[in-house]
Design a protein around this motif. Structure first.
Motif, mmCIF file in Angstrom:
data_model
loop_
_atom_site.group_PDB
_atom_site.id
_atom_site.type_symbol
_atom_site.label_atom_id
_atom_site.label_comp_id
_atom_site.label_asym_id
_atom_site.label_seq_id
_atom_site.Cartn_x
_atom_site.Cartn_y
_atom_site.Cartn_z
ATOM 1 N N VAL A 51 0.816 -1.228 0.000
ATOM 2 C CA VAL A 51 0.000 0.000 0.000
ATOM 3 C C VAL A 51 0.841 1.266 0.000
ATOM 4 C CG1 VAL A 51 -1.987 -1.111 1.085
ATOM 5 C CG2 VAL A 51 -0.263 -0.012 2.517
ATOM 6 N N LEU A 53 3.223 2.259 2.309
ATOM 7 C CA LEU A 53 3.642 2.824 3.593
ATOM 8 C C LEU A 53 5.055 2.386 3.971
ATOM 9 C CD1 LEU A 53 0.314 2.463 5.595
ATOM 10 C CD2 LEU A 53 1.261 4.508 4.518
ATOM 11 N N ASN A 87 -5.949 3.706 12.741
ATOM 12 C CA ASN A 87 -5.355 4.948 12.208
ATOM 13 C C ASN A 87 -6.425 5.772 11.497
ATOM 14 O OD1 ASN A 87 -5.792 3.255 10.102
ATOM 15 N ND2 ASN A 87 -3.835 3.571 9.101
ATOM 16 N N HIS A 105 -9.976 8.548 -3.428
ATOM 17 C CA HIS A 105 -9.885 7.553 -4.504
ATOM 18 C C HIS A 105 -10.639 8.017 -5.753
ATOM 19 C CE1 HIS A 105 -8.022 3.866 -2.580
ATOM 20 N NE2 HIS A 105 -8.107 4.720 -1.585
ATOM 21 N N HIS B 85 0.089 15.986 13.020
ATOM 22 C CA HIS B 85 -0.968 15.291 13.768
ATOM 23 C C HIS B 85 -1.410 14.035 13.026
ATOM 24 C CE1 HIS B 85 -4.943 14.822 15.820
ATOM 25 N NE2 HIS B 85 -4.235 15.253 16.846
ATOM 26 N N TRP B 88 1.315 11.543 13.549
ATOM 27 C CA TRP B 88 1.340 11.075 14.942
ATOM 28 C C TRP B 88 0.294 9.994 15.168
ATOM 29 C CZ3 TRP B 88 4.542 12.253 19.021
ATOM 30 C CH2 TRP B 88 4.116 11.860 20.290
ATOM 31 N N ASN B 89 -0.913 10.273 14.648
ATOM 32 C CA ASN B 89 -2.011 9.312 14.817
ATOM 33 C C ASN B 89 -2.145 8.377 13.615
ATOM 34 O OD1 ASN B 89 -3.359 9.934 17.410
ATOM 35 N ND2 ASN B 89 -3.507 11.959 16.495
ATOM 36 N N GLU B 90 -1.288 8.540 12.670
ATOM 37 C CA GLU B 90 -1.203 7.685 11.482
ATOM 38 C C GLU B 90 -2.411 7.765 10.560
ATOM 39 O OE1 GLU B 90 -0.049 3.729 12.685
ATOM 40 O OE2 GLU B 90 2.037 4.369 12.862
ATOM 41 N N TYR B 91 -3.324 8.718 10.795
ATOM 42 C CA TYR B 91 -4.463 8.787 9.872
ATOM 43 C C TYR B 91 -4.077 9.435 8.544
ATOM 44 C CZ TYR B 91 -5.241 13.558 11.625
ATOM 45 O OH TYR B 91 -5.087 14.869 11.976
ATOM 46 N N HIS B 93 -2.287 8.057 6.758
ATOM 47 C CA HIS B 93 -2.259 6.859 5.906
ATOM 48 C C HIS B 93 -3.489 6.793 5.001
ATOM 49 C CE1 HIS B 93 0.595 4.551 8.860
ATOM 50 N NE2 HIS B 93 1.114 5.647 8.376
ATOM 51 N N GLU B 94 -4.602 7.390 5.467
ATOM 52 C CA GLU B 94 -5.805 7.392 4.617
ATOM 53 C C GLU B 94 -5.512 8.078 3.289
ATOM 54 O OE1 GLU B 94 -8.893 9.234 6.931
ATOM 55 O OE2 GLU B 94 -9.129 7.486 8.230
ATOM 56 N N VAL B 95 -4.697 9.106 3.358
ATOM 57 C CA VAL B 95 -4.316 9.835 2.140
ATOM 58 C C VAL B 95 -3.196 9.096 1.406
ATOM 59 C CG1 VAL B 95 -3.422 12.026 1.255
ATOM 60 C CG2 VAL B 95 -4.938 12.009 3.246
ATOM 61 N N LEU B 96 -2.203 8.661 2.174
ATOM 62 C CA LEU B 96 -1.016 8.065 1.545
ATOM 63 C C LEU B 96 -1.325 6.755 0.825
ATOM 64 C CD1 LEU B 96 1.628 8.654 4.365
ATOM 65 C CD2 LEU B 96 1.330 9.952 2.265
ATOM 66 N N THR B 97 -2.339 6.035 1.289
ATOM 67 C CA THR B 97 -2.666 4.765 0.636
ATOM 68 C C THR B 97 -3.686 4.951 -0.485
ATOM 69 O OG1 THR B 97 -4.375 4.299 2.284
ATOM 70 C CG2 THR B 97 -2.188 3.406 2.713
ATOM 71 N N SER B 98 -3.974 6.187 -0.819
ATOM 72 C CA SER B 98 -4.938 6.468 -1.889
ATOM 73 C C SER B 98 -4.200 6.686 -3.213
ATOM 74 C CB SER B 98 -5.745 7.723 -1.545
ATOM 75 O OG SER B 98 -4.968 8.878 -1.814
ATOM 76 N N PRO B 99 -4.921 6.690 -4.311
ATOM 77 C CA PRO B 99 -4.255 6.911 -5.604
ATOM 78 C C PRO B 99 -3.967 8.373 -5.920
ATOM 79 C CG PRO B 99 -6.569 6.415 -5.942
ATOM 80 C CD PRO B 99 -6.328 6.293 -4.478
ATOM 81 N N GLY B 256 8.891 10.001 0.546
ATOM 82 C CA GLY B 256 8.244 9.437 1.733
ATOM 83 C C GLY B 256 8.883 9.906 3.020
ATOM 84 N N LEU B 259 7.072 9.980 6.269
ATOM 85 C CA LEU B 259 5.760 9.402 5.977
ATOM 86 C C LEU B 259 5.800 7.890 5.836
ATOM 87 C CD1 LEU B 259 4.667 11.987 3.265
ATOM 88 C CD2 LEU B 259 3.802 11.844 5.602
ATOM 89 N N THR B 260 6.882 7.389 5.248
ATOM 90 C CA THR B 260 6.975 5.937 5.040
ATOM 91 C C THR B 260 8.251 5.425 5.692
ATOM 92 O OG1 THR B 260 8.132 6.215 2.955
ATOM 93 C CG2 THR B 260 5.752 6.042 2.847
#
Lengths: 346, 261
Positions: A51, A53, A87, A105, B85, B88-91, B93-99, B256, B259-260
Motif C-alpha cells: 500500500v 507505507l 489509524n 480515490h 498530527h 502522529w495518529n497515522e491517519y 495513511h488514509e491519504v497516503l494509501t490512496s491513488p 516518503g 511518511l513511510t
C-alpha cells in the motif's frame, strides 16, 4: 487472468534487521489467501509495502499487474486496507471519514456519500454515523475499519489481523461478511495468527517466519503434512508393540498406554485401515478406534518454531526472531490515548 | 490533472479547510484576541509616545507587519500541525494509501493552509482597520494588486514551509520550537515594529538578510504606498522561494520523508 498479487524477491531492511528476506508469492484473482506467521514475522511490513507505507529495499511487487512503486496510483486504487492499528481521522464523524476516503480515490461527492452509507450499514454501525471514531466501542471500531476498507470498492481487500481482540460474535459476523465479499469476487488477503480463522476461511495460506516464506499450501495440504494420532483401544492390553505395527514405515512412533495403542503417522486416515488389519491378524480384539487429525495450529507451530519446512524441501533459517516489524508501527496509537493534542488545538 | 486526481485533491483540500473552519475557537479566536492586544498596547498606548514613523501614525505603520505576522504564522502552523498530527495518529495513511498523486497531496495541504493564512490576515487587517479608523483615518490600500500578490505569495510560501516542518517534526515540541524560536524572531526582527531607516547601517545590512523584511515591506507597500526595498524585487524573490518550497514538499512526499518506512 491477471494475478491479484505477484511478489518477486521482496526485501526490506531496517538497519541490521532484515524484515523481509526475499519474499516471493502469487495470489490469484478471487482467492482467499492467508498470511500466517508469529509476531515479527514480517506480515505487516509485507502489507505496508503493497500500500506504499513501506519502501522495499529490493524485489518487485505487483497488484493486478501494477508495480507498487512505478504504478503506485493504479495499484493503490485497487486495494482496500483494514490495518490492525486504528489509524482513523479523529476530527470528523465517521460517515465523513468514509466520504473523504472515497473522495481520495476519485469517487465524486454524491457517490461517496452513498458508498459511506452502504458500507456503514453493511458492517452494522449506520446508527453511529455522526459519532467520531474515538467514541465508538472496541467492536464498533473494528467494524469501522472494515467499512473504511470497503468504501472504495476494492478488488483486493487486505485485512491485517481483523479479529484481534474482538468477541466471538463479532468475529463470526466479520467472517461471514468477508466470505460474502470473496464469493462476490473480491480477492482477500488475510493476515492472522488465529489459525482457526485461516483454516475456516482461506483457500491457500503462506506461512511467513522471520521474513521468509516457509511454505504456501492449502490448509488441508498443510494438515496432511502434520502427524495424526491413531488411537486404538484393545480388549486386552498388549505386552509389547505388535511386530506388524512396528515394521510399518509410515508410522513414525508407537506408544502403549494400558489397553490403548497410539500410533503417530502422517495421513492417519490412510494408515489406520492397514493398522487395524495388522492388529486383527495378530489376534488383538479392537474395541475402539479414533483418528485425531493434526491441527493447522500444530503444523504452524512446527514450521515456525523448529525452523524446518515440512515436506516441500524449503527451509527457514532459525526460530522466530526478535520483532522484525518497523519501529514506527509500534509508535501508532490506539484510540488516541497517547495523543497530547487529540482535539487539534492548533 | 485527471478526474481521480482532481476529485482526490478537492476532497483533501475540503477536509483540510473544514478542519480549521469548524474550530474557530482554536484557529480564529487566538489571533483576533492577540491582535486586539497588539493594536491596543503597541499602537495606541506606545504609539502615542512614538508619534509617527515614515510620516504615518505608528499604529498604521505596524498594521501591515501584524497582518504578515498573523498570516504567515497561521499558514505555517496549519500545514505543519495538520501533517504532524496525521503522522502522529497515522491517519495520514488514509491519504497516503490512496491513488492521489504526491503533487495533489502537497497542493491540497499548501492551498488550504494558505487560505487560513489569508483569512487570519484579513481578520487582523479588519481589527486594525476598525481601531485605526476610529482613532485616526481610514486605512489606505494604495496598491491593491501588490497587496494581493504579496499576501498570496507569503501565505503560500509559509504553508509550503509548514509542510516541511510537519514532515521533519518528531514530536509536538518541535512544532513549538519552529514557531517560537525561528518564525517569531524572524518576524519581530523583520521591521514590523520599526523602520529599517531607524537602524544603524550595519544592522540594516544584517536585516536585509531576513526574508521577513521583504514580506513586511511588500505588504506595507500595498497598504501605505511606500517601500524601503524595491517591491518588485521582493515579490520576485519571494515567488522564487515559494516555487522552490513547493518543489521541496513534492520531493519529500515522493521520497516518503517522515511518511513511510
Amino acid at each position: 487472468m491477471t494475478n491479484a498479487l505477484e511478489i518477486d524477491g521482496l526485501r526490506k531492511q531496517y538497519g541490521d534487521v532484515e524484515a523481509l528476506k526475499g519474499v516471493s508469492l502469487t495470489v490469484p484473482e478471487g482467492a482467499f489467501f492467508g498470511l500466517l506467521g508469529p509476531n515479527g514475522a514480517g506480515k505487516t511490513t509485507f502489507i505496508n509495502v503493497l500500500v506504499g507505507l513501506v519502501r522495499a529495499s529490493g524485489g518487485d511487487a505487483y497488484v493486478f499487474g501494477n508495480h507498487v512503486e512505478d504504478d503506485y496510483r493504479e495499484a493503490r486504487d485497487r486495494i482496500g486496507l483494514a490495518p490492525q492499528e486504528f489509524n482513523v481521522d479523529r476530527f470528523f464523524p465517521i460517515h465523513e471519514v468514509l466520504e473523504h476516503k472515497a473522495g481520495y480515490h476519485g469517487v465524486p461527492e454524491d457517490v461517496a456519500a452513498e458508498r459511506a452509507e452502504r458500507a456503514l450499514k453493511r458492517v452494522g454501525i449506520w446508527d453511529k454515523r455522526d459519532t467520531r471514531f474515538d467514541w465508538l466501542s472496541g467492536g464498533m471500531k473494528r467494524r469501522f475499519m472494515l467499512a473504511r476498507a470497503l468504501v472504495t470498492d476494492p478488488d483486493l481487500l487486505i485485512l491485517d489481523e481483523p479479529t484481534a481482540g474482538v468477541d466471538v460474535q463479532l468475529r463470526r459476523d466479520l467472517w461471514e461478511l468477508v466470505t460474502e465479499l470473496n464469493d462476490d469476487g473480491t480477492t482477500v488477503l488475510l493476515t492472522t495468527h488465529y489459525i482457526e480463522e485461516a483454516e475456516r476461511l482461506c483457500d491457500e495460506v503462506a506461512i511467513l517466519d522471520s521474513g521468509e516464506v516457509v511454505t504456501v499450501a492449502s490448509p488441508e495440504e498443510l494438515m496432511d503434512r502434520g502427524n495424526d494420532r491413531i488411537v486404538v483401544t484393545l480388549r486386552e492390553a498388549a505386552d509389547a508393540v505388535p511386530e506388524a505395527v512396528a515394521d510399518d514405515d509410515r508410522i513414525e512412533r508407537v506408544e502403549l498406554d494400558g489397553d490403548r495403542l497410539v500410533a503417530v503417522a502422517r495421513q492417519g486416515g490412510l494408515v489406520a485401515p492397514d493398522l487395524v488389519r495388522a492388529l486383527d491378524r495378530e489376534g488383538f480384539e479392537i474395541v475402539d478406534l479414533e483418528i485425531r487429525r493434526t491441527s493447522l495450529e500444530e503444523v504452524f507451530v512446527d514450521m515456525t518454531r523448529q525452523g524446518e519446512a515440512v515436506g516441500d524441501g524449503e527451509s527457514t533459517d532459525s526460530a522466530p526472531s526478535a520483532s522484525a516489524e518497523p519501529v514506527a508501527a509500534d509508535a501508532s496509537t490506539d484510540g488516541g490515548a497517547d495523543d497530547p493534542n487529540p482535539e487539534g488545538e492548533r | 490533472m485527471n478526474r481521480v486526481d482532481l476529485t482526490g485533491f478537492l476532497t483533501l483540500a475540503k477536509r483540510e479547510v473544514l478542519r480549521f473552519v469548524r474550530r474557530p475557537r482554536n484557529t480564529f479566536a487566538p489571533p483576533f484576541i492577540t491582535n486586539v492586544l497588539y493594536f491596543s498596547v503597541f499602537g495606541v498606548v506606545l504609539g502615542e509616545r512614538v508619534g509617527t514613523v515614515a510620516d504615518v501614525p505608528y499604529i498604521l505603520f505596524i498594521l501591515p507587519g501584524l497582518v504578515v505576522l498573523g498570516a504567515v504564522s497561521n499558514a505555517f502552523e496549519n500545514a505543519s500541525f495538520s501533517i504532524f498530527h496525521g503522522r502522529w495518529n497515522e491517519y495520514i495513511h488514509e491519504v497516503l494509501t490512496s491513488p492521489l498523486s504526491y503533487a495533489g497531496m502537497v497542493w491540497a495541504y499548501v492551498l488550504s493552509s494558505a487560505l487560513r493564512g489569508l483569512l487570519v490576515g484579513g481578520l487582523i487587517a479588519g481589527v486594525g482597520w476598525g481601531i485605526v479608523s476610529a482613532l485616526y483615518r481610514p486605512v489606505p490600500v494604495e496598491h491593491p494588486l501588490y497587496l494581493i500578490a504579496f499576501m498570496l505569495v507569503i501565505t503560500l510560501l509559509f504553508a509550503s514551509l509548514g509542510v516541511v516542518g510537519g514532515l521533519l517534526a518528531e514530536d509536538f515540541d518541535d512544532l513549538t520550537v519552529m514557531n517560537q524560536f525561528i518564525l517569531r524572531p524572524l518576524v519581530f526582527f523583520g521591521a514590523v515594529f520599526y523602520s529599517l531607516g531607524d537602524l544603524p547601517p550595519a544592522l540594516r545590512q544584517v536585516s536585509l538578510a531576513n526574508p521577513m523584511v521583504y514580506m513586511v515591506n511588500g505588504v506595507r507597500y500595498g497598504f501605505l504606498g511606500f517601500a524601503e526595498v524595491d517591491p518588485r524585487l521582493s515579490l520576485a524573490v519571494l515567488a522564487g522561494m515559494t516555487v522552490a518550497a513547493v518543489l521541496l514538499d513534492v520531493w519529500l512526499f515522493e521520497r516518503g520523508y517522515g511518511l513511510t518506512d
